[in-house]
Design a protein around this motif. Structure first.
Motif, PDB file in Angstrom:
ATOM      1  N   LYS A  23       0.833  -1.201   0.000  1.00  0.00           N
ATOM      2  CA  LYS A  23       0.000   0.000   0.000  1.00  0.00           C
ATOM      3  C   LYS A  23       0.869   1.253   0.000  1.00  0.00           C
ATOM      4  O   LYS A  23       0.569   2.229  -0.702  1.00  0.00           O
ATOM      5  CB  LYS A  23      -0.946   0.015   1.199  1.00  0.00           C
ATOM      6  N   LYS A  24       1.947   1.245   0.790  1.00  0.00           N
ATOM      7  CA  LYS A  24       2.861   2.391   0.833  1.00  0.00           C
ATOM      8  C   LYS A  24       3.533   2.596  -0.520  1.00  0.00           C
ATOM      9  O   LYS A  24       3.688   3.728  -0.981  1.00  0.00           O
ATOM     10  CB  LYS A  24       3.915   2.194   1.920  1.00  0.00           C
ATOM     11  N   GLN A  26       2.326   1.648  -3.475  1.00  0.00           N
ATOM     12  CA  GLN A  26       1.300   2.129  -4.404  1.00  0.00           C
ATOM     13  C   GLN A  26       0.998   3.612  -4.167  1.00  0.00           C
ATOM     14  O   GLN A  26       0.879   4.387  -5.120  1.00  0.00           O
ATOM     15  CB  GLN A  26       0.025   1.292  -4.253  1.00  0.00           C
ATOM     16  N   THR A  27       0.886   3.999  -2.917  1.00  0.00           N
ATOM     17  CA  THR A  27       0.622   5.395  -2.575  1.00  0.00           C
ATOM     18  C   THR A  27       1.766   6.284  -3.038  1.00  0.00           C
ATOM     19  O   THR A  27       1.543   7.347  -3.630  1.00  0.00           O
ATOM     20  CB  THR A  27       0.395   5.547  -1.060  1.00  0.00           C
ATOM     21  N   ASN A  30       1.702   6.667  -6.832  1.00  0.00           N
ATOM     22  CA  ASN A  30       0.636   7.582  -7.231  1.00  0.00           C
ATOM     23  C   ASN A  30       1.006   9.032  -6.946  1.00  0.00           C
ATOM     24  O   ASN A  30       0.799   9.910  -7.785  1.00  0.00           O
ATOM     25  CB  ASN A  30      -0.678   7.212  -6.531  1.00  0.00           C
ATOM     26  N   LYS A  31       1.587   9.291  -5.779  1.00  0.00           N
ATOM     27  CA  LYS A  31       1.981  10.657  -5.407  1.00  0.00           C
ATOM     28  C   LYS A  31       3.077  11.194  -6.314  1.00  0.00           C
ATOM     29  O   LYS A  31       3.166  12.392  -6.537  1.00  0.00           O
ATOM     30  CB  LYS A  31       2.450  10.698  -3.956  1.00  0.00           C
ATOM     31  N   ALA A  39      -4.623   2.081  -3.930  1.00  0.00           N
ATOM     32  CA  ALA A  39      -3.646   1.535  -2.975  1.00  0.00           C
ATOM     33  C   ALA A  39      -4.354   0.498  -2.102  1.00  0.00           C
ATOM     34  O   ALA A  39      -4.755   0.764  -0.980  1.00  0.00           O
ATOM     35  CB  ALA A  39      -3.041   2.648  -2.136  1.00  0.00           C
ATOM     36  N   ASP A  40      -4.486  -0.702  -2.665  1.00  0.00           N
ATOM     37  CA  ASP A  40      -5.247  -1.763  -2.008  1.00  0.00           C
ATOM     38  C   ASP A  40      -4.376  -2.868  -1.414  1.00  0.00           C
ATOM     39  O   ASP A  40      -4.881  -3.811  -0.823  1.00  0.00           O
ATOM     40  CB  ASP A  40      -6.248  -2.374  -2.989  1.00  0.00           C
ATOM     41  N   SER A  47       0.186  -1.943 -10.797  1.00  0.00           N
ATOM     42  CA  SER A  47       1.252  -1.560  -9.864  1.00  0.00           C
ATOM     43  C   SER A  47       2.625  -1.895 -10.444  1.00  0.00           C
ATOM     44  O   SER A  47       3.563  -1.100 -10.350  1.00  0.00           O
ATOM     45  CB  SER A  47       1.082  -2.282  -8.515  1.00  0.00           C
TER      46      SER A  47
END
Length: 94
Positions: A23-24, A26-27, A30-31, A39-40, A47
């Motif tokens: 999740k981190k 993916q986040t 994205n950022k 972010a699953d 991903s």
């Protein structure tokens, strides 16, 4: 473990990422402008493609796998400058 099944390079084992770590990742992707989707915590094809694009921008081996170098650049660096693959002053939040 060289030359197994025709491999000439040794196999390097990597730790599996936890759901929270995925999740981190993916986040962070994205950022930084690399679309990893929601972010699953599931490291799917979206991903992986986002991570490959990030790796290319940072001049890393673009295999789509979150190795130590990739995670270091991804989680500990500001948004990359896509033209040069380096952090840009204009992208650093103050």
């Amino acid at each position: 473990i060289a030359n197994i099944a025709g491999l000439s390079q040794p196999i390097i084992k990597q730790k599996a990422l936890t759901i929270d770590k995925v999740k981190k990742v993916q986040t962070a992707l994205n950022k930084k402008g690399f679309n990893a989707g929601l972010a699953d915590g599931i490291f799917g094809s979206k991903s992986k493609r986002a991570l490959q694009d990030f790796q290319l921008s940072m001049d890393l081996a673009a295999d789509g796998y979150p190795d130590e170098a990739t995670l270091l650049f991804l989680l500990d660096s500001p948004k990359p400058n896509k033209k040069f693959g380096l952090p840009s002053k204009t992208n650093i939040k103050r």
